[in-house]
Scaffold this active site. Structure first.
Site, short mmCIF file in Angstrom:
data_model
loop_
_atom_site.label_atom_id
_atom_site.label_comp_id
_atom_site.label_asym_id
_atom_site.label_seq_id
_atom_site.Cartn_x
_atom_site.Cartn_y
_atom_site.Cartn_z
N SER A 102 0.82 -1.16 0.12
CA SER A 102 -0.08 0.08 -0.02
C SER A 102 0.79 1.31 0.08
CB SER A 102 -0.96 -0.10 1.05
OG SER A 102 -2.02 0.88 1.08
N ASP A 130 -9.58 -4.52 -6.09
CA ASP A 130 -9.09 -3.79 -4.95
C ASP A 130 -10.23 -2.51 -4.35
OD1 ASP A 130 -7.53 -2.24 -2.88
OD2 ASP A 130 -5.81 -2.70 -3.80
N HIS A 167 -7.28 -5.72 -0.72
CA HIS A 167 -6.01 -4.91 -0.71
C HIS A 167 -5.02 -5.42 0.06
CE1 HIS A 167 -4.11 -1.10 -1.19
NE2 HIS A 167 -4.04 -1.03 0.24
#
Length: 269
Positions: free
Chosen positions: A95, A217, A245
């Protein structure tokens, strides 16, 4: 013991010589890697750490001014590299840590061998023709939820971002990870994350990189992976079968396979 090792709760595992640094995403801790790290211990030296304010870090070292931008977090990554005298690093960033790792690699490209971005985004906010996936009011609502009820926010967002309803124990695990982060620091990290714009930095990256994008996602639209590949030199894109995610939690075998494939493929460099 070097103070940085204590500050960032660094763990060093594994029997190999090739270094892999795993960097967790916003609101999480190094424990989010626990479903995949065992697959690397025989052949690699694994470095795990927490950003200050997460897990068992030294919260007294937190500086709201320093960590108002991702550059502050990148500085900590470089501190860890210097403290451990690391070279030829494989950096795996989940991320927002994908962009943190990229910033660090732009500053010190000589110590990085390859970068692996899991669910990355250079900018989360929509901007004219760029669709990051979030409107300004979406981000404001997220900040308000964190401020008013951080625990409630963690419980609400975890099942959505995991997208793994058949394994409720994983949702509980992610909630526990979020709750290991100081709420006020989580808010500051969220602001640094969702207000960032790293689009212009992509072209500055000289280290070979892999983008792992998920098919569905909720935080990062699939076309963002294409955007990163287009504007980042020597970047490769793989669209995983995994959804959500957090593929390192929900689909660890596929995640390990793609990471190792990129590391070992000499053509991807």
């Amino acid at each position: 013991m070097h103070p940085v090792l204590v500050r960032n709760n660094i763990k060093i595992l594994g029997e190999g010589s090739q270094i892999i640094v795993f960097a967790h995403g916003f609101g999480c801790t190094q424990s989010t890697w626990k479903y995949i790290t065992h697959s690397f211990l025989k052949d690699y030296k694994v470095i795990l750490f927490d950003y200050i304010g997460s897990g068992n870090t030294d919260i007294s070292q937190y500086d709201y001014h320093k960590y108002a931008t991702l550059e502050g977090y990148a500085c900590d990554v470089l501190d860890i590299i210097a403290a451990l005298q690391l070279q030829e690093i494989i950096f795996v960033g989940h991320s927002v840590s994908a962009m943190i790792g990229m910033i660090a690699a732009i500053q010190k490209p000589d110590v990085f061998k390859k970068l692996i971005f899991i669910g990355p985004s250079p900018k989360y906010l929509n901007d004219q023709h760029y669709i990051g996936g979030f409107k300004t009011e979406d981000i404001a609502a997220l900040f308000n939820h964190i401020v008013n009820d951080y625990s409630g926010w963690a419980k609400a967002i975890s099942p959505a971002v995991l997208d793994c309803p058949h394994k409720p124990e994983l949702t509980e695990f992610l909630i526990e990870c979020f709750e290991e982060t100081n709420p006020s620091i989580a808010l500051a990290f969220a602001m640094a994350t969702f207000k960032t714009d790293c689009r212009e930095k992509l072209k500055e990256l000289s280290v070979p990189s892999l983008t792992l994008a998920m098919a569905n996602d909720p935080l990062v639209p699939l076309h963002i992976g294409e955007y990163i590949r287009e504007y980042t030199p020597n970047n490769f894109l793989v669209v995983m079968k995994a959804t959500g995610h957090f593929p390192q939690i929900c689909e660890p075998e596929e995640t390990v396979k793609e990471i190792k494939k990129f590391i070992m493929d000499e053509h991807m460099c």
